[in-house]
Design a protein around this motif. Structure first.
Motif, PDB file in Angstrom:
ATOM      1  N   ARG A  52      -5.247  -5.864   0.289  1.00  0.00           N
ATOM      2  CA  ARG A  52      -4.165  -5.759   1.325  1.00  0.00           C
ATOM      3  C   ARG A  52      -3.048  -5.091   0.723  1.00  0.00           C
ATOM      4  N   LEU A  56       0.701  -4.135   2.420  1.00  0.00           N
ATOM      5  CA  LEU A  56       1.899  -4.635   1.877  1.00  0.00           C
ATOM      6  C   LEU A  56       3.088  -3.758   1.692  1.00  0.00           C
ATOM      7  N   LYS A  59       4.348  -2.200   4.807  1.00  0.00           N
ATOM      8  CA  LYS A  59       4.922  -2.883   5.993  1.00  0.00           C
ATOM      9  C   LYS A  59       6.299  -3.426   5.313  1.00  0.00           C
ATOM     10  N   LEU A  60       5.830  -3.708   3.902  1.00  0.00           N
ATOM     11  CA  LEU A  60       7.297  -4.663   3.318  1.00  0.00           C
ATOM     12  C   LEU A  60       7.881  -3.899   2.335  1.00  0.00           C
TER      13      LEU A  60
ATOM     14  N   LEU B  26       6.914 -12.856   2.599  1.00  0.00           N
ATOM     15  CA  LEU B  26       5.213 -12.716   2.789  1.00  0.00           C
ATOM     16  C   LEU B  26       4.395 -13.598   3.753  1.00  0.00           C
ATOM     17  N   LEU B  29       4.496 -12.488   7.370  1.00  0.00           N
ATOM     18  CA  LEU B  29       3.872 -11.192   7.647  1.00  0.00           C
ATOM     19  C   LEU B  29       2.498 -11.548   7.565  1.00  0.00           C
ATOM     20  N   GLY B  30       1.914 -12.614   6.982  1.00  0.00           N
ATOM     21  CA  GLY B  30       0.443 -13.085   7.079  1.00  0.00           C
ATOM     22  C   GLY B  30      -0.324 -12.648   5.712  1.00  0.00           C
ATOM     23  N   PHE B  31       0.654 -12.371   4.705  1.00  0.00           N
ATOM     24  CA  PHE B  31       0.035 -12.424   3.397  1.00  0.00           C
ATOM     25  C   PHE B  31       0.127 -13.389   2.690  1.00  0.00           C
TER      26      PHE B  31
END
Lengths: 76, 76
Positions: A52, A56, A59-60, B26, B29-31
């Protein structure tokens, strides 16, 4: 664990204000022959999996409208 | 011309506020499984010679009190 390094740079054509500031400061400090300065960010992290990391970044970590990113996996 | 890449990171033991901010964002955001996030800067430039790159880092690009830097010469 994966050691990953994300390089985030302003897209080509987007004003790189920090890079221009560095270029502007060079002559006063006596540096010559330095050009095409681009300033970006580097994010280093450890991740359980690389699955992911691209998500990552989108999105961030980066702003995909104005920045490109590149993921380097340093070691596994 | 030399293509150089300077990696600038907060020194070990210096608070990395941006890295902590990423880590804090994190979970929302589901990480999962991402840790030891460090955020630094990358400066890419072209130089006529590598002679003064270290001086350039010390004087202009990095703050040696709180940052470490590493110079990678990508190509010559």
């Amino acid at each position: 664990m994966i050691q990953a390094r994300v390089l985030i740079r302003p897209k080509e054509g987007i004003l790189d204000a920090q890079g221009k500031a560095v270029e502007g400061a060079l002559p006063a400090l006596g540096f010559e022959g330095i050009e095409h300065v681009r300033v970006g960010r580097i994010v280093e992290l450890q991740a359980a999996s690389a699955d992911r990391l691209e998500e990552l970044c989108e999105k961030l970590l980066a702003n995909p409208l104005i920045e490109d990113f590149e993921i380097e996996t340093v070691s596994e």
